[in-house]
Design an enzyme around this catalytic site. Structure first.
Site, PDB file in Angstrom:
ATOM      1  N   ASP A  13       0.817  -1.222   0.000  1.00  0.00           N
ATOM      2  CA  ASP A  13       0.000   0.000   0.000  1.00  0.00           C
ATOM      3  C   ASP A  13       0.851   1.273   0.000  1.00  0.00           C
ATOM      4  O   ASP A  13       0.427   2.314   0.498  1.00  0.00           O
ATOM      5  CB  ASP A  13      -0.956   0.037   1.213  1.00  0.00           C
ATOM      6  N   LYS A  16       2.458   2.073  -5.114  1.00  0.00           N
ATOM      7  CA  LYS A  16       3.171   1.532  -6.281  1.00  0.00           C
ATOM      8  C   LYS A  16       2.426   1.803  -7.574  1.00  0.00           C
ATOM      9  O   LYS A  16       3.032   2.009  -8.618  1.00  0.00           O
ATOM     10  CB  LYS A  16       3.372   0.018  -6.107  1.00  0.00           C
ATOM     11  N   ALA A  39      -3.581  -8.345  -4.199  1.00  0.00           N
ATOM     12  CA  ALA A  39      -2.940  -7.036  -4.272  1.00  0.00           C
ATOM     13  C   ALA A  39      -3.906  -6.037  -4.891  1.00  0.00           C
ATOM     14  O   ALA A  39      -4.895  -6.413  -5.507  1.00  0.00           O
ATOM     15  CB  ALA A  39      -1.670  -7.126  -5.110  1.00  0.00           C
ATOM     16  N   GLY A  40      -3.606  -4.760  -4.750  1.00  0.00           N
ATOM     17  CA  GLY A  40      -4.465  -3.751  -5.352  1.00  0.00           C
ATOM     18  C   GLY A  40      -3.698  -2.495  -5.678  1.00  0.00           C
ATOM     19  O   GLY A  40      -2.932  -2.001  -4.853  1.00  0.00           O
ATOM     20  N   HIS A  41      -3.876  -1.993  -6.888  1.00  0.00           N
ATOM     21  CA  HIS A  41      -3.291  -0.720  -7.292  1.00  0.00           C
ATOM     22  C   HIS A  41      -4.414   0.215  -7.705  1.00  0.00           C
ATOM     23  O   HIS A  41      -5.326  -0.188  -8.426  1.00  0.00           O
ATOM     24  CB  HIS A  41      -2.349  -0.889  -8.489  1.00  0.00           C
ATOM     25  N   THR A 130      -6.577 -12.422   2.824  1.00  0.00           N
ATOM     26  CA  THR A 130      -7.732 -11.838   2.141  1.00  0.00           C
ATOM     27  C   THR A 130      -8.783 -12.885   1.809  1.00  0.00           C
ATOM     28  O   THR A 130      -9.870 -12.537   1.342  1.00  0.00           O
ATOM     29  CB  THR A 130      -7.299 -11.141   0.835  1.00  0.00           C
ATOM     30  N   GLN A 224       2.207  -6.152  -3.165  1.00  0.00           N
ATOM     31  CA  GLN A 224       2.412  -6.138  -1.715  1.00  0.00           C
ATOM     32  C   GLN A 224       3.698  -5.381  -1.351  1.00  0.00           C
ATOM     33  O   GLN A 224       4.087  -4.462  -2.046  1.00  0.00           O
ATOM     34  CB  GLN A 224       2.427  -7.571  -1.156  1.00  0.00           C
ATOM     35  N   THR A 301      -9.488  -5.098  -0.322  1.00  0.00           N
ATOM     36  CA  THR A 301     -10.366  -5.577   0.743  1.00  0.00           C
ATOM     37  C   THR A 301     -11.262  -4.504   1.340  1.00  0.00           C
ATOM     38  O   THR A 301     -12.274  -4.824   1.956  1.00  0.00           O
ATOM     39  CB  THR A 301      -9.520  -6.171   1.882  1.00  0.00           C
TER      40      THR A 301
END
Length: 430
Positions: A13, A16, A39-41, A130, A224, A301
């Site tokens: 977080d 990136k 993961a999340g962008h 998650t 991550q 999430t």
């Protein structure tokens, strides 16, 4: 032409997505090399917000090849949904712009079921996953019972792979009080999704090595953060893959000699999602202020992130284990308005001073931060695009961070907008 690896240097977080997007404009290929859709962008481009989970950030830029490497575990149904969402936002995605490594392991529905069942029944210590099946999919990969993208192309092979996986998983499910997997239903789902995935499959290792020889710029994108690395993170509260920069080579099939510059993404303070040690965590009004100003909620999430002061010891460690040559410092603007700022410069453990976080979980939990205080600034840094736009105390803060982590700042980000970036060192100009 330099090839650049981007890794998160904290617990993820770090921002990136924006940095990779900023760099991808100058890259020819953007490659994801580990992780999954846990993961999340979040990318903000011309006012449009794009939320990516497994697709490389380069997909939103025309004229780039985006690659999902073999180090990733791929949920094919999620991928199809994510592609559809981006297409609805006007992003063109085709086999000409996206390639998936043929040897990429698949996340299957029973992986997520197992993940969630374990977490709900774990009365000892929750890991904080998650629940998307990432860990069980990596377990199957190492256990040599994974179903990979290439297996979708041959029905007989697919059946053999499924049968091998079910021998293991049905026994496991019985022990957890879960119903056995419906073999025919699973095969039907895989046969149905195969035509939507196989057009993207290809020899990623070959394409990347040929691109390197041709002098094309490759940007390797990690998910991550290094403190979630399965070997060097705060184990067992980690992800199920190697997150540090060395994974870029094994997760795509390109040799380590192809990596010219490692850029570590570092937030100007520290956050963490889920369980595990966090020496500088703030549970008071300051921690709440950081979370509110930084909009600290997970892209994937929606979970609220834990917040704390910048931990120079941890970042110095991750810069070492990933071979980071420069950092991109993000969210400096969140610190605007504080009278005093603190930086963790060491830990106290049983009366001894440490300059690193030990590997033993019990010791990690007992480490107390040793802080150095610095004066804050009242002026706004949001949107600054040059050093001249920054308050003097903000510059002092950045310089002190560089000293403490033993690594220079290459980029400085002052808002989610991609152009609100101060370039100090061009990673691609190596």
């Amino acid at each position: 032409m330099a090839n650049v690896v981007v890794v998160g240097a904290q617990w993820g977080d770090e921002g990136k997505g924006k940095i990779v997007d900023w760099l991808s404009e100058r890259a020819d290929i953007v490659a994801r090399f580990q992780g999954g859709h846990n993961a999340g962008h979040t990318l903000v481009i011309d006012g449009t917000v794009y939320k990516l989970h497994v697709l490389p950030s380069g997909v939103v830029r025309g004229g780039k090849l985006s690659v999902i490497g073999n180090g990733v575990v791929l949920d094919p149904w999620h991928l199809v949904r994510e592609i559809a969402t981006l297409r609805d936002q006007g992003v063109e995605i085709s086999p000409d712009t996206l390639m998936i490594a043929e040897n990429t392991p698949l996340i299957l529905p029973f992986h997520g079921e197992l993940d969630r069942a374990r977490e709900s029944q774990n009365s000892v210590a929750k890991i904080g996953t998650t629940g998307r099946g990432i860990g069980p999919a990596y377990e199957d990969k190492v256990g040599r019972r994974a179903i990979r993208v290439a297996d979708l192309a041959d029905d007989r092979t697919l059946e053999l792979r499924v049968d091998r996986a079910l021998v293991h998983h049905n026994a496991l499910r019985a022990g957890l009080g879960m119903a056995p997997i419906d073999r025919e239903a699973l095969l039907a789902e895989l046969r149905a999704i195969a035509p939507q995935i196989l057009p993207y499959a290809g020899p990623v290792w070959k394409v990347l090595n040929e691109a390197r020889k041709a002098g094309r710029r490759i940007l390797f994108e990690g998910a991550q953060g290094a403190l979630l690395d399965i070997d060097f993170g705060t184990y067992p509260f980690v992800t199920s893959s190697n997150v540090i920069a060395g994974q870029a080579a094994t997760g795509t099939g390109i040799g380590p000699g192809a990596i010219d510059f490692v850029l570590g993404i570092v937030k100007a303070y520290t956050t963490r999602v889920g369980e595990g040690p966090f020496p500088t965590e703030l549970t008071d009004e300051i921690g709440q202020r950081l979370g509110e100003r930084g909009h600290e909620f997970g892209t994937t999430t929606g979970r609220k992130r834990r917040c704390g002061w910048f931990d120079a010891c941890l970042v110095r460690q991750t810069c070492a284990t990933s071979g980071v040559r420069g950092i991109a410092l993000t969210k400096l603007d969140v610190l605007d308005g504080f009278d005093t700022l603190k930086i963790c410069v060491g830990y106290e453990l049983d009366g001894q001073r440490l300059d690193h976080l030990p590997m033993a979980a019990e010791q990690q939990a007992r480490c107390k931060p040793i802080y150095e205080e610095m004066p804050g600034w009242q002026e706004s840094t949001e949107g600054a695009r040059s050093w001249a736009d920054l308050p003097a105390n903000a510059i002092k803060y950045v310089r002190r961070v560089e000293e403490l982590i033993d690594c220079p700042v290459a980029l400085l980000s002052t808002s989610p907008e991609r152009d609100d970036t101060i370039l100090v060192t061009d990673p691609f100009a190596d």
